[in-house]
Design a protein around this motif. Sequence first.
Motif, mmCIF file in Angstrom:
data_model
loop_
_atom_site.group_PDB
_atom_site.id
_atom_site.type_symbol
_atom_site.label_atom_id
_atom_site.label_comp_id
_atom_site.label_asym_id
_atom_site.label_seq_id
_atom_site.Cartn_x
_atom_site.Cartn_y
_atom_site.Cartn_z
ATOM 1 N N ALA A 813 39.953 34.870 31.665
ATOM 2 C CA ALA A 813 39.298 33.772 32.383
ATOM 3 C C ALA A 813 39.829 33.650 33.815
ATOM 4 N N MET A 814 41.130 33.829 33.971
ATOM 5 C CA MET A 814 41.721 33.710 35.306
ATOM 6 C C MET A 814 41.203 34.790 36.249
ATOM 7 N N ILE A 815 41.099 36.009 35.724
ATOM 8 C CA ILE A 815 40.605 37.118 36.546
ATOM 9 C C ILE A 815 39.157 36.851 36.948
ATOM 10 N N ASN A 816 38.351 36.439 35.975
ATOM 11 C CA ASN A 816 36.937 36.159 36.265
ATOM 12 C C ASN A 816 36.791 34.995 37.246
ATOM 13 N N MET A 817 37.640 34.011 37.092
ATOM 14 C CA MET A 817 37.569 32.827 37.939
ATOM 15 C C MET A 817 37.889 33.188 39.386
ATOM 16 N N GLU A 818 38.948 33.965 39.569
ATOM 17 C CA GLU A 818 39.339 34.367 40.928
ATOM 18 C C GLU A 818 38.198 35.164 41.573
ATOM 19 N N LYS A 819 37.562 36.022 40.770
ATOM 20 C CA LYS A 819 36.442 36.819 41.276
ATOM 21 C C LYS A 819 35.304 35.901 41.743
ATOM 22 N N LEU A 821 35.491 32.760 42.696
ATOM 23 C CA LEU A 821 35.865 32.026 43.913
ATOM 24 C C LEU A 821 35.649 32.908 45.136
ATOM 25 N N GLU A 822 35.956 34.198 44.971
ATOM 26 C CA GLU A 822 35.852 35.124 46.080
ATOM 27 C C GLU A 822 34.399 35.410 46.433
ATOM 28 N N THR A 823 33.612 35.792 45.398
ATOM 29 C CA THR A 823 32.225 36.169 45.708
ATOM 30 C C THR A 823 31.417 34.977 46.190
ATOM 31 N N ARG A 824 31.755 33.783 45.689
ATOM 32 C CA ARG A 824 31.008 32.609 46.143
ATOM 33 C C ARG A 824 31.588 32.038 47.439
ATOM 34 N N ASN A 825 32.652 32.706 47.909
ATOM 35 C CA ASN A 825 33.240 32.283 49.171
ATOM 36 C C ASN A 825 33.699 30.826 49.163
ATOM 37 N N LEU A 826 34.352 30.434 48.069
ATOM 38 C CA LEU A 826 34.762 29.039 47.924
ATOM 39 C C LEU A 826 36.179 28.829 48.452
ATOM 40 N N LYS A 827 36.468 27.616 48.884
ATOM 41 C CA LYS A 827 37.805 27.292 49.377
ATOM 42 C C LYS A 827 38.733 26.857 48.250
ATOM 43 N N THR A 828 38.137 26.479 47.122
ATOM 44 C CA THR A 828 38.915 26.075 45.951
ATOM 45 C C THR A 828 39.979 27.118 45.621
ATOM 46 N N ARG A 829 41.170 26.643 45.285
ATOM 47 C CA ARG A 829 42.268 27.556 44.920
ATOM 48 C C ARG A 829 42.757 27.288 43.501
ATOM 49 N N MET A 830 42.953 28.370 42.760
ATOM 50 C CA MET A 830 43.595 28.252 41.456
ATOM 51 C C MET A 830 45.098 28.163 41.716
ATOM 52 N N LEU A 831 45.755 27.145 41.168
ATOM 53 C CA LEU A 831 47.162 26.913 41.502
ATOM 54 C C LEU A 831 48.115 27.226 40.352
ATOM 55 N N LEU A 832 47.763 26.755 39.150
ATOM 56 C CA LEU A 832 48.718 26.871 38.049
ATOM 57 C C LEU A 832 48.026 27.281 36.750
ATOM 58 N N GLN A 833 48.820 27.895 35.873
ATOM 59 C CA GLN A 833 48.375 28.157 34.510
ATOM 60 C C GLN A 833 49.435 27.610 33.570
ATOM 61 N N VAL A 834 48.998 26.808 32.602
ATOM 62 C CA VAL A 834 49.941 26.263 31.630
ATOM 63 C C VAL A 834 49.477 26.646 30.213
ATOM 64 N N LEU A 853 31.520 25.246 37.113
ATOM 65 C CA LEU A 853 31.883 26.668 37.118
ATOM 66 C C LEU A 853 33.118 26.960 36.266
ATOM 67 N N VAL A 854 34.180 26.187 36.453
ATOM 68 C CA VAL A 854 35.437 26.482 35.756
ATOM 69 C C VAL A 854 35.241 26.515 34.235
ATOM 70 N N PRO A 855 34.694 25.445 33.630
ATOM 71 C CA PRO A 855 34.535 25.504 32.174
ATOM 72 C C PRO A 855 33.618 26.642 31.737
ATOM 73 N N SER A 856 32.593 26.942 32.533
ATOM 74 C CA SER A 856 31.676 27.981 32.060
ATOM 75 C C SER A 856 32.346 29.353 32.120
ATOM 76 N N VAL A 857 33.177 29.570 33.130
ATOM 77 C CA VAL A 857 33.906 30.841 33.191
ATOM 78 C C VAL A 857 34.924 30.908 32.047
ATOM 79 N N MET A 858 35.578 29.796 31.791
ATOM 80 C CA MET A 858 36.608 29.809 30.752
ATOM 81 C C MET A 858 36.027 30.015 29.356
#
Length: 882
Positions: A813-819, A821-834, A853-858
């Motif tokens: 999920a983290m890998i897909n999420m980062e992808k 954020l990048e392709t959609r050119n978003l400013k949102t940043r993933m900060l932590l994983q717990v 987006l986040v829940p759907s990717v997860m």
Amino acid sequence: MEKDKLLLIDGNSIAFRSFFALHNSLSKFTNKDGLHTNAIYGFNKMLDNILAQYQPTAALVAFDAGKTTFRTKMFDNYKGGRSKTPPELSEQMPYLRELLTGYGIKSYELPDYEADDIIGTLSKEAEEQGYSVTIVTGDRDLTQLSSDKTTVAVTKKGVSEVEEYTPSYVEEKLGVTPQQIIDIKGLAGDTSDNYPGVTKIGEKTAIKLLKEYGSVETLYEHIDELKKSKMKEHLIEDREQAFMSKKLATIKRDAPVKISLQDINYEGKNEDFLINFYQKMNFKSFLSQMNQTAADVDEEIKFNILDEQNIEQLKNLPDEICFYLEMLDKNYHLSDFCGFVIGTPENIWVSDDIELLNNAVIKNLLGSSTTKVNLFDGKRTYVGLHRLGIELDNINFDILLQSYLLDTNDNSNDLGQLAHEHNYNQIDTDAEVYGTGAKRAVPETTILLKHLARKVKAIQVLGEQLQAELVDNKQEKLYWEIELPLSIVLAKMEISGIKVNSDRLHQMQSEFTERLAEIETDIYREAGEEFNINSPKQLGEVLFEKMKLPVIKKTKTGYSTAVDVLEKLQGESPIIDNILNYRTISKIKSTYVEGLLKVIHSNDQKIHTTYLQTLTQTGRLSSIEPNLQNIPIRIEEGKKIRQAFIPSHKGWHILSSDYSQIELRVLAHITGDKHLQEAFKNGEDIHSSTAIRIFGLKDASEVTPNIRRQAKAVNFGIVYGISDYGLSQNIGISRKDAKKFIETYFKEFPGVKKYIDSSVELAKEQGYVETISHRRRYLPDIHSSSFNLRSFAERTAMNTPIQGSAADIIKIAMINMEKELETRNLKTRMLLQVHDELIFEVPDEEMAEIKKLVPSVMDSAIKLDVPLKVETSWGNTWYDAK
DNA sequence: CTACTCACG
DNA sequence: ACGTACGTGAGTAGA
């Protein structure tokens, strides 16, 4: 004339003890030929200590000659059922003899006899000739030989410390004379040597009987005087066994030993021989004690020193290169840089001039999407280079990741050490080159550069070798599609960091200081004295000795004062509540308020944690310096810490999404259990559904909060590898009831039961278990003869696939999420994983998009037989994202 | 450097 | 009869 002093050593026993004492660091003790050396090392340490302490005039090491002895002829099963000597130990035995040669100590063995008998025979002879004798062994049975002239030194947990058994010490410790030890063995038998004794008689009963009758013989002479009892029947029944066992336990003192005391004079060690031997064994510390240095890794290495003039030549490098950036401090967010190396094994370029990295030639190489870079610890390298303004684009082999995936234990942060673990020995460890702890420093330039140069070859050779092993294990996808891309995602998260409001922390600090002072005075008043409340030792003395509160539990070192103990004492005295409060607040204050303040970077007011990607045995991440995966949430006072975690820009929010019951969903998936899957597919409250089934309720209306709580504990228990005792402790019911719960659970969820049995079976067959992404965990203890170790391995066999698969899912999920954020050119940043939760900072204008987006990717990270559920919340601070 | 305690999933 | 939940990191005391 000086008195004659004889030293007798039980060779096999000491070798075994050394081997197992240093078993944890087995892989650290190898020489360049891949020979394990831990037992030899331990033996050497023991020798040094013993020789210095006793200064013998004669010495001998006795070894067992083979498996069959006169004892096995008496009793077939003598020492039967013992597991084989591990090959890693057997291979060391010939070298042990060499070590003894170097020490000028003879070794001796005698067909048909054990080392004990040689020792027994020689010690008797020596005593008669007026020697004083010291026997060194790891086996307490030899204390039967202690006398006014003979001391038996039994090694304690390590091998270099010993406990000295004189006859009076034997009596004090065991309650019998040395001569009576064989009588104990006769009655109680010996499980490790596998002979029986008398049924139902253990050491305690044996000692009681011997105190009365003195010996096995006298006991049987008076057997008729015993009151009628089961024990008497057993004694009569097993009479023959008792006499045989006593005989087996008796050390021979007249074995046909062909070596005489004159042959074994001790004249000191042969230094030249030992230096040579230590070099062969790679024993650096012993060499340096003798003012010698270790033989260098033997292959010469050719390399070039890079400078402004020749840097253009790097353009000739092929499209696959190796790179290593040296930072001595563990914390790469802050560490100084001390050098780097780039190239191929044939064409190595080294420098300690970090400025050179800013040269366009290097920037282009490392940033090129067509040049593959092999390295060790890509995340560390990525972050380090980023600090220097350099992008790293195309990582190929990361030998740290590869090694960890092949075996979670081979995860050393030291390239040299990791190489040795894979039998590549043409490089020293970083610990050897740079030192450890306070002594860690950059060595002189030539040594530094040569060491760096060797890293290139190690990386290339191991990268290819480990990749082939990953292919064999069907772990290629895990490497290329999960761990390698994840390492970059993590690097970016670490670099982003999370903003902290230090004013809020300071404010909390003064509040807590005040409250602690108040509670402290109350505690001192109730205790009637001042003491250190943070010291479990002092606290224990106050509570259990001075105030005479009932002792609930003890630890190895004294009284336990842990929460569960204190909670049972609530109501006994008002001091308990105050102590519990004090503990809570002082934990929050020191670990979180003050701990976090210490790690805020002054330049950006952020905290940059470090994720360890290659540490856990299950595939989870861990977080250090600081640990951001254990920020309080359960208790309100602690939870307020989260108010200090804020977005890095005005008008942004913190958003948090977590998987709901991911481990139980994974359990439902991999067990294929119909009832469990049904519950999730119907969107039921899983703990309630479990409650309905195990308590046989009609429907959800009958589920009280207490019943639900118990069912929840059962669900957790299942995931952890349940035991009736564990469950009973956890929810405070009787062990019997707990057992019933578990049985009912397995009846209601038969798929789960089947899975548990089969995963233990699988671990036994193949030696490891794996997750849905083929992440492996080896479980050698699954074959252990120790109940504890084996049970532990069995529980992990069932837990690891569950915890590990959940870890796989969130990583994807983290890998897909980062992808995204990048392709959609978003400013949102993933900060932590717990572990089952991701935390972001989100600009307001992106909030609407992100919270979908986040829940759907997860929840689409992976397709399971049951749906994944994600819950999302956001707010001004991490605290408010609830 | 180890033991204990306690914070999280 | 054993002695227990799975996975982590950090602060403090006291050898």
